[in-house]
Design a protein around this motif. Structure first.
Motif, PDB file in Angstrom:
ATOM      1  N   THR A 294       0.831  -1.209   0.000  1.00 18.68           N
ATOM      2  CA  THR A 294       0.000   0.000   0.000  1.00 18.68           C
ATOM      3  C   THR A 294       0.861   1.253   0.000  1.00 18.68           C
ATOM      4  OG1 THR A 294      -1.809  -1.107   1.158  1.00 18.68           O
ATOM      5  CG2 THR A 294      -1.755   1.287   1.268  1.00 18.68           C
ATOM      6  N   GLU A 295       1.870   1.276   0.862  1.00 16.71           N
ATOM      7  CA  GLU A 295       2.725   2.456   0.939  1.00 16.71           C
ATOM      8  C   GLU A 295       3.531   2.646  -0.343  1.00 16.71           C
ATOM      9  OE1 GLU A 295       2.539   4.757   3.382  1.00 16.71           O
ATOM     10  OE2 GLU A 295       0.852   3.462   3.838  1.00 16.71           O
ATOM     11  N   LEU A 296       4.010   1.532  -0.929  1.00 20.15           N
ATOM     12  CA  LEU A 296       4.739   1.654  -2.191  1.00 20.15           C
ATOM     13  C   LEU A 296       3.813   2.101  -3.321  1.00 20.15           C
ATOM     14  CD1 LEU A 296       7.262  -1.333  -2.325  1.00 20.15           C
ATOM     15  CD2 LEU A 296       7.712   1.071  -1.883  1.00 20.15           C
ATOM     16  N   SER A 297       2.566   1.609  -3.322  1.00 21.14           N
ATOM     17  CA  SER A 297       1.600   2.047  -4.336  1.00 21.14           C
ATOM     18  C   SER A 297       1.287   3.527  -4.175  1.00 21.14           C
ATOM     19  CB  SER A 297       0.312   1.224  -4.229  1.00 21.14           C
ATOM     20  OG  SER A 297       0.555  -0.139  -4.463  1.00 21.14           O
ATOM     21  N   ALA A 298       1.090   3.952  -2.923  1.00 19.38           N
ATOM     22  CA  ALA A 298       0.852   5.378  -2.672  1.00 19.38           C
ATOM     23  C   ALA A 298       2.062   6.206  -3.098  1.00 19.38           C
ATOM     24  CB  ALA A 298       0.545   5.603  -1.190  1.00 19.38           C
ATOM     25  N   LEU A 299       3.274   5.660  -2.846  1.00 22.10           N
ATOM     26  CA  LEU A 299       4.489   6.355  -3.272  1.00 22.10           C
ATOM     27  C   LEU A 299       4.546   6.468  -4.790  1.00 22.10           C
ATOM     28  CD1 LEU A 299       7.305   7.555  -2.686  1.00 22.10           C
ATOM     29  CD2 LEU A 299       8.204   5.216  -2.742  1.00 22.10           C
ATOM     30  N   ALA A 300       4.194   5.374  -5.485  1.00 24.61           N
ATOM     31  CA  ALA A 300       4.205   5.396  -6.950  1.00 24.61           C
ATOM     32  C   ALA A 300       3.202   6.410  -7.485  1.00 24.61           C
ATOM     33  CB  ALA A 300       3.893   4.000  -7.491  1.00 24.61           C
ATOM     34  N   VAL A 611      -6.768   0.125  -3.510  1.00 24.86           N
ATOM     35  CA  VAL A 611      -7.892   0.970  -3.093  1.00 24.86           C
ATOM     36  C   VAL A 611      -7.441   1.946  -2.011  1.00 24.86           C
ATOM     37  CG1 VAL A 611     -10.123   0.961  -1.919  1.00 24.86           C
ATOM     38  CG2 VAL A 611      -9.688  -0.668  -3.750  1.00 24.86           C
ATOM     39  N   PHE A 612      -6.714   1.439  -1.028  1.00 28.62           N
ATOM     40  CA  PHE A 612      -6.240   2.291   0.062  1.00 28.62           C
ATOM     41  C   PHE A 612      -5.276   3.351  -0.470  1.00 28.62           C
ATOM     42  CE2 PHE A 612      -6.842   1.859   4.651  1.00 28.62           C
ATOM     43  CZ  PHE A 612      -6.093   2.929   5.099  1.00 28.62           C
ATOM     44  N   ALA A 613      -4.396   2.965  -1.392  1.00 32.20           N
ATOM     45  CA  ALA A 613      -3.445   3.924  -1.964  1.00 32.20           C
ATOM     46  C   ALA A 613      -4.164   4.994  -2.779  1.00 32.20           C
ATOM     47  CB  ALA A 613      -2.429   3.188  -2.838  1.00 32.20           C
ATOM     48  N   LEU A 614      -5.208   4.605  -3.523  1.00 39.10           N
ATOM     49  CA  LEU A 614      -5.969   5.577  -4.312  1.00 39.10           C
ATOM     50  C   LEU A 614      -6.691   6.573  -3.415  1.00 39.10           C
ATOM     51  CD1 LEU A 614      -7.468   3.322  -7.127  1.00 39.10           C
ATOM     52  CD2 LEU A 614      -5.832   5.175  -7.420  1.00 39.10           C
ATOM     53  N   VAL A 615      -7.250   6.085  -2.306  1.00 40.60           N
ATOM     54  CA  VAL A 615      -7.935   6.983  -1.369  1.00 40.60           C
ATOM     55  C   VAL A 615      -6.961   8.018  -0.824  1.00 40.60           C
ATOM     56  CG1 VAL A 615      -9.075   7.109   0.876  1.00 40.60           C
ATOM     57  CG2 VAL A 615      -9.730   5.328  -0.748  1.00 40.60           C
ATOM     58  N   GLN A 616      -5.766   7.569  -0.424  1.00 35.81           N
ATOM     59  CA  GLN A 616      -4.761   8.498   0.088  1.00 35.81           C
ATOM     60  C   GLN A 616      -4.343   9.506  -0.976  1.00 35.81           C
ATOM     61  OE1 GLN A 616      -1.872   5.531   1.565  1.00 35.81           O
ATOM     62  NE2 GLN A 616      -2.068   6.493   3.560  1.00 35.81           N
ATOM     63  N   TYR A 641      -2.158   3.241 -14.537  1.00 39.71           N
ATOM     64  CA  TYR A 641      -1.468   2.522 -13.462  1.00 39.71           C
ATOM     65  C   TYR A 641      -2.319   1.357 -12.959  1.00 39.71           C
ATOM     66  CZ  TYR A 641       1.036   1.701  -9.084  1.00 39.71           C
ATOM     67  OH  TYR A 641       1.732   1.117  -8.062  1.00 39.71           O
ATOM     68  N   ILE A 642      -3.630   1.602 -12.789  1.00 39.02           N
ATOM     69  CA  ILE A 642      -4.525   0.550 -12.291  1.00 39.02           C
ATOM     70  C   ILE A 642      -4.616  -0.600 -13.293  1.00 39.02           C
ATOM     71  CG2 ILE A 642      -6.929   0.039 -11.698  1.00 39.02           C
ATOM     72  CD1 ILE A 642      -7.102   2.900 -10.595  1.00 39.02           C
ATOM     73  N   VAL A 643      -4.668  -0.268 -14.591  1.00 44.35           N
ATOM     74  CA  VAL A 643      -4.746  -1.315 -15.618  1.00 44.35           C
ATOM     75  C   VAL A 643      -3.501  -2.200 -15.579  1.00 44.35           C
ATOM     76  CG1 VAL A 643      -4.727  -1.725 -18.109  1.00 44.35           C
ATOM     77  CG2 VAL A 643      -6.308  -0.055 -17.135  1.00 44.35           C
ATOM     78  N   LEU A 644      -2.313  -1.576 -15.528  1.00 46.72           N
ATOM     79  CA  LEU A 644      -1.074  -2.357 -15.470  1.00 46.72           C
ATOM     80  C   LEU A 644      -0.991  -3.162 -14.172  1.00 46.72           C
ATOM     81  CD1 LEU A 644       1.444   0.264 -16.897  1.00 46.72           C
ATOM     82  CD2 LEU A 644       0.500  -1.730 -18.056  1.00 46.72           C
ATOM     83  N   TYR A 645      -1.405  -2.546 -13.075  1.00 44.44           N
ATOM     84  CA  TYR A 645      -1.426  -3.235 -11.787  1.00 44.44           C
ATOM     85  C   TYR A 645      -2.384  -4.426 -11.840  1.00 44.44           C
ATOM     86  CZ  TYR A 645      -1.912  -3.676  -6.670  1.00 44.44           C
ATOM     87  OH  TYR A 645      -1.939  -4.134  -5.380  1.00 44.44           O
ATOM     88  N   GLY A 646      -3.557  -4.221 -12.491  1.00 46.08           N
ATOM     89  CA  GLY A 646      -4.525  -5.304 -12.632  1.00 46.08           C
ATOM     90  C   GLY A 646      -4.004  -6.444 -13.487  1.00 46.08           C
ATOM     91  N   LEU A 647      -3.191  -6.121 -14.507  1.00 48.68           N
ATOM     92  CA  LEU A 647      -2.602  -7.181 -15.329  1.00 48.68           C
ATOM     93  C   LEU A 647      -1.709  -8.091 -14.495  1.00 48.68           C
ATOM     94  CD1 LEU A 647      -1.685  -5.276 -18.630  1.00 48.68           C
ATOM     95  CD2 LEU A 647      -3.489  -6.971 -18.292  1.00 48.68           C
ATOM     96  N   PHE A 648      -0.954  -7.492 -13.562  1.00 48.28           N
ATOM     97  CA  PHE A 648      -0.145  -8.311 -12.663  1.00 48.28           C
ATOM     98  C   PHE A 648      -1.035  -9.214 -11.808  1.00 48.28           C
ATOM     99  CE2 PHE A 648       3.393  -5.436 -13.536  1.00 48.28           C
ATOM    100  CZ  PHE A 648       4.453  -6.325 -13.533  1.00 48.28           C
ATOM    101  N   GLY A 649      -2.188  -8.678 -11.381  1.00 45.29           N
ATOM    102  CA  GLY A 649      -3.111  -9.493 -10.601  1.00 45.29           C
ATOM    103  C   GLY A 649      -3.638 -10.675 -11.386  1.00 45.29           C
ATOM    104  N   ILE A 650      -3.982 -10.448 -12.661  1.00 42.39           N
ATOM    105  CA  ILE A 650      -4.482 -11.537 -13.512  1.00 42.39           C
ATOM    106  C   ILE A 650      -3.394 -12.583 -13.741  1.00 42.39           C
ATOM    107  CG2 ILE A 650      -5.334 -12.085 -15.822  1.00 42.39           C
ATOM    108  CD1 ILE A 650      -6.653  -9.312 -15.852  1.00 42.39           C
ATOM    109  N   ILE A 651      -2.178 -12.107 -14.040  1.00 44.32           N
ATOM    110  CA  ILE A 651      -1.061 -13.041 -14.236  1.00 44.32           C
ATOM    111  C   ILE A 651      -0.804 -13.836 -12.965  1.00 44.32           C
ATOM    112  CG2 ILE A 651       1.421 -13.179 -14.672  1.00 44.32           C
ATOM    113  CD1 ILE A 651       1.096 -10.691 -16.461  1.00 44.32           C
ATOM    114  N   SER A 652      -0.877 -13.151 -11.819  1.00 46.27           N
ATOM    115  CA  SER A 652      -0.661 -13.827 -10.535  1.00 46.27           C
ATOM    116  C   SER A 652      -1.685 -14.938 -10.321  1.00 46.27           C
ATOM    117  CB  SER A 652      -0.743 -12.806  -9.400  1.00 46.27           C
ATOM    118  OG  SER A 652      -0.692 -13.443  -8.146  1.00 46.27           O
TER     119      SER A 652
END
Length: 666
Positions: A294-300, A611-616, A641-652
């Motif tokens: 979460t903190e790294l996502s918020a940082l990104a 979600v938490f990172a987006l809220v922050q 960013y969310i689309v690329l992040y979601g692609l990692f989720g699908i691959i995972s």
């Protein structure tokens, strides 16, 4: 024997090791490319105007990137040691010496790092040309990028490989030694709800105070050069965000999951109660990882937001300083027109505006002092006849309102408060004037602030000095040669004004001087003769392109790191968690149900941090002056960013389900 043990361990976790090796290889390749940019002869020649600035930045960025990559390798590499805990303890029970087990862990890490470096250096060699062409494209330059890796860089890469591999292998060997020394698994102490809930509430308080501090930070940012208050606010915001987020996870996530478990409609549907318990325990164990991501996502997201607003602010500042490709006043217009005819410059548009210069007096809120100075006046109709880009970033006014255009104290902070009670020599007092920062004809053409006034006010107002500004836009530039620019350089300053201030504004006056004064005084102002974008426009685009190149590399690398961390945490289940899935299989749970368990676990693990990172991030943007309305560009950046992040989720999910099927032969 050792070779077979290492081979079997690597084979059992081949999917996890493959993800880790690819992530490390990407980081190593980018690190090598950044290093090679620093001493590339073709880049040196093309960017000779920048001297060593860009190359110093490239070295600094590669060092920062290399350090972050090393931290990632050390942190994620520890996952594999924990995964082999029971395996190492079994080896010791079977009579294998402790130093032998430690050596196996050491050699495994060395082999993995060696493979990652081989792939990473291959990636560097193959994609160096592509990255160089991307840099050339972003900087809008025309030169042949030559592949080059200097001997100094080769030696540095070899030394980095040796020391990082040795260090990481020693770190994992120490972790293995600690596992063998302790032997017993650490008992997990379950914290009671009466401690978790207050901790979560305190975390919410910290996050709210961090947002309030963010609001004041943006207001105080312009004082950072002489006040320590903004730095104190930055430290507080970082600390509150980091610890507040962890306390919210620690306090509320377990509590919410426990409440959901009590609700049968959520947790119980036939055999699903077992799947919910499994998912809940997995999330409990991954609280620290979820907080970290979460903190790294918020940082990104914060990095992308800051870079966007920073680039936008610099771009606006540049457009305000150079709105026309070439601008002049009435003293230099004939000379410039003559030079343009020599080159047969293709004029796309030309503009002419009459202005008046008069004396004013007012109280300035920013400096908290009374100011008396000359000011340029322009009528509302002339202001509206100029291209829209001239007034795009100014406050909107109608034909009966006043607009004061002044220099901004910061490219990031824009003062939008109105000015009041501006006294003008020989004209009625201006009761209220809106604020702006975008000067018609460019800020460098003006010696001080400018005022846009209604037509009737402009016509009746007397003037100390009258002038006329001219501006041109061209097709493919003004084509002025170096010899012509040297000739025009003598017309850089059109005239000088010495202001003779008296006790009252009515008795004060302006003396116009054509020759440069021998001694400059505070009451002497210079009117520019002409203003040209020229090479400044090219250098601005080059700097902006290099800036985007660095930001893009860091953003993609950070995204790869986040996705791989979460994927590896999902894949690396310990023996107890694997036995839970086997139990579900034995008691008759269908394949589709087990697949649903893996899908829900994967979805929640990836969804909660983003979600938490987006809220922050959105809360911080709402505090920002530029971001009171979320711009389309920010939505596109975050959406990408969310689309690329979601692609990692699908691959995972795909990789995780494949591993489960292979392991349990579903």
């Amino acid at each position: 024997m050792y070779r077979k043990i290492i081979k079997r361990s690597l084979s059992n976790m081949r999917d996890s090791y493959l993800i880790y090796i690819l992530a490390c290889s990407f980081a190593i390749g980018v690190f090598g490319i950044l290093l090679s940019m620093g001493d590339n002869p073709s880049v040196h020649y093309a960017l000779r105007w920048w001297n060593s600035l860009i190359f110093d930045v490239a070295i600094i960025m590669s060092s920062i990137f290399g350090f972050c990559a090393f931290v990632y390798m050390a942190y994620v590499g520890g996952f594999f040691v924990k995964q082999q805990r029971n395996e190492f303890l079994t080896f010791e029970k079977l009579g294998m010496q402790r130093w032998t087990i430690i050596m196996i862990s050491f050699l495994q890490t060395t082999i993995v790092q060696a493979v990652a470096w081989i792939i990473g250096l291959t990636f560097m060699v193959i994609f160096q040309k592509f990255m160089g062409m991307l840099l050339v494209y972003l900087m809008q330059m025309h030169f042949d990028f030559v592949m080059h890796i200097g001997m100094n860089n080769i030696q540095l890469l070899i030394a980095t490989f040796v020391w990082t591999t040795l260090t990481l292998s020693i770190i994992n060997a120490i972790k293995t030694y600690r596992i063998l020394k302790k032997k017993e698994r650490r008992t997990i102490v379950k914290t009671r709800w009466w401690l978790r809930v207050p901790a979560g509430l305190f975390g919410v308080v910290l996050l709210i105070t961090a947002e309030i501090a963010t609001f004041y930070l943006f207001k105080n940012m312009r004082t950072i050069s002489y006040s320590s208050k903004p730095l104190t606010e930055i430290v507080y915001i970082l600390g509150s965000d980091i610890f507040g987020t962890y306390l919210v996870y620690f306090g509320f996530l377990p509590t919410i999951l426990n409440i959901m478990e009590k609700i049968h409609s959520v947790s119980y549907s036939g055999i699903n109660i077992f799947s919910f318990k499994y998912m809940k325990e997995r999330l409990f164990q991954n609280i620290s990882i979820l907080w970290f991501v979460t903190e790294l996502s918020a940082l990104a997201l914060a990095l992308l937001t800051f870079c966007y607003f920073g680039y936008q602010a610099v771009h606006q500042n540049y457009n305000s300083a150079y709105p026309f490709e070439l601008a002049a006043n009435k003293d230099t217009v004939n000379v410039i027109r003559h030079e343009l005819k020599k080159n047969d410059a293709k004029i796309r548009g030309s503009y002419k505006t009459d202005v008046k210069i008069n004396l004013v007096s007012y109280y300035n809120k920013s400096s908290e002092s009374y100011i008396r100075q000359p000011m340029t006046f322009m009528s509302y109709s002339d202001y509206k006849s100029l291209p829209k880009r001239m007034r795009k970033n100014n406050s909107k006014i109608n034909a009966h309102q006043f607009l004061k255009i002044d220099y901004s104290s910061s490219i990031m902070y824009r003062n939008k408060s109105d000015e009041h009670n501006i006294e003008v020599k020989g004209a009625p007092m201006i009761q209220t004037a809106k604020q702006g920062n975008s000067f018609p004809y460019g800020s460098s053409m003006h010696f001080g602030p400018m005022m846009i006034v209604p037509n009737s006010y402009y016509q009746k107002m007397p003037s100390e000095v009258k002038d006329t500004f001219y501006g041109w836009d061209f097709k493919k530039g003004d084509r002025l040669k170096r010899s012509q620019l040297q000739k025009l350089d003598s017309y850089r300053d059109a005239y000088y004004m010495r202001v003779k201030f008296r006790s009252s504004l009515a008795d004060s006056s302006i003396e116009v001087m054509k020759k440069e004064p021998n001694k400059y005084e505070t009451a002497i102002y210079t009117q520019s003769g002409f203003l040209r974008q020229g090479s400044i426009k090219k250098h601005f685009k080059q700097g902006g392109g290099f800036y985007l190149f660095i930001v893009a590399l860091f953003s993609v690398a950070l995204l790869v790191a986040l996705g791989s961390v979460l994927t590896l945490r999902i894949l690396l289940r310990d023996d107890y968690q694997s036995s839970q899935l086997r139990t579900l299989q034995k008691i008759g749970v269908e394949e589709s149900e087990i697949k649903g368990i893996i899908r829900r676990e994967n979805t929640l693990t990836f969804l909660i941090p983003i979600v938490f990172a987006l809220v922050q991030s959105f809360a911080a943007i709402a505090m920002f002056d530029f971001g009171r309305h979320i711009s389309k560009n920010i939505i596109l950046i975050y959406g990408g960013y969310i689309v690329l992040y979601g692609l990692f989720g699908i691959i995972s999910f795909k990789v995780s389900w494949r591993c489960v099927k292979q392991k349990f032969k579903l």
